[in-house]
Each structure stands twice: as C-alpha cells, then as structure tokens.
Design an enzyme around this catalytic site. Structure first.
Site, short mmCIF file in Angstrom:
data_model
loop_
_atom_site.label_atom_id
_atom_site.label_comp_id
_atom_site.label_asym_id
_atom_site.label_seq_id
_atom_site.Cartn_x
_atom_site.Cartn_y
_atom_site.Cartn_z
CE1 TYR A 174 -3.84 2.34 0.62
CE2 TYR A 174 -2.42 3.31 2.27
CZ TYR A 174 -3.55 3.38 1.49
OH TYR A 174 -4.38 4.46 1.57
CE LYS A 233 -3.44 4.79 -1.73
NZ LYS A 233 -4.50 5.26 -2.61
#
Length: 137
Positions: free
Chosen positions: A35, A39
């Site tokens: 994740y 990002k």
C-alpha cells in the site's frame, strides 16, 4: 483516468487533476508495504505528469490524507470498536480526518485559486507527519 482526460484538457487549453495518495506514501508503517509503495507511486506519478503537462496549462497535484473516517474503516471498527479512539492521540490536532477535510483541499486545488500550484503534494493529516507521534511500540 488522467490518460483519458489529458487530451481533452489540452484541447480546452488547460485544466486541473487532483490525485489522492496517502501519508503512507511519505512515511513507512509496518505491515502495509505494498500500500505504501502504491501511494508513493501516485506521488511520483503526480510530479512527473505535472512536469510533462505544465506546458499545456494542466496542473496536476496530489493530496496525501492521514486517517479519514470513511467506510474503509468499517471492518476494522467491527473487530475493534475503539480503534479510531486509539489512534486519535497520534494526531496533534486531536482528531482524525473527516471526508470534508479532504474534499475542501481537492476543491481548492481544482480551483483557479490554486493556479500556481502544480506537482505539489498537499499533506492533509492533522499534523501526523509533522511529529508528536504516539505510535504503540
């Protein structure tokens, strides 16, 4: 989405794109490596696209929210009803975010009021990344 709209923005003489990343793209937190990497990629993509399309008068910026109380938290709240209260001390402002906090930033970046902002990363996180962390050890 950007790939699809940029030709139309070029024909129109400009525009604004606001990407949403996360503070996890700026700081590492244990256990969410993919994740955080994704990002971080959104942040790099934003900056690269801003450089490439500035000549087209297309502004491309990114918002990095901290914790925001949305439906994504529902399964975690079901497992631990106090989870949001437990992480609130991490935030110097003493609260987690609300969707309107991020919406207001996006509206600003999309508006003419932000006409000189491009390639920027706007951290809207209640002070989380500034410091004063009270992360559990």
């Amino acid at each position: 989405m950007s790939h699809a709209v940029i030709p139309m923005m070029q024909q129109a003489g400009g525009g604004s794109i606001v990407n949403i990343a996360s503070v996890n793209g700026l700081i590492g937190l244990q256990g969410i490596h993919a994740y955080s990497a994704a990002k971080g990629g959104v942040i790099a993509l934003t900056r690269s696209m801003a450089v490439a399309h500035g000549k087209d008068n297309i502004r491309i910026n990114c918002i990095c929210p901290g914790t925001v109380q949305t439906e994504v938290w529902k399964p975690m709240i079901e497992r631990n009803p106090d989870i949001l209260d437990e992480i609130t001390p991490w935030y110097p402002l003493g609260r987690i975010g609300k969707p309107i906090d991020i919406a207001n930033a996006a509206l600003f970046l999309a508006s003419d009021e932000a006409s000189f902002a491009t390639g920027a990363v706007f951290v809207i996180d209640g002070g989380l990344t500034a410091g004063n962390h009270q992360f559990p050890i």
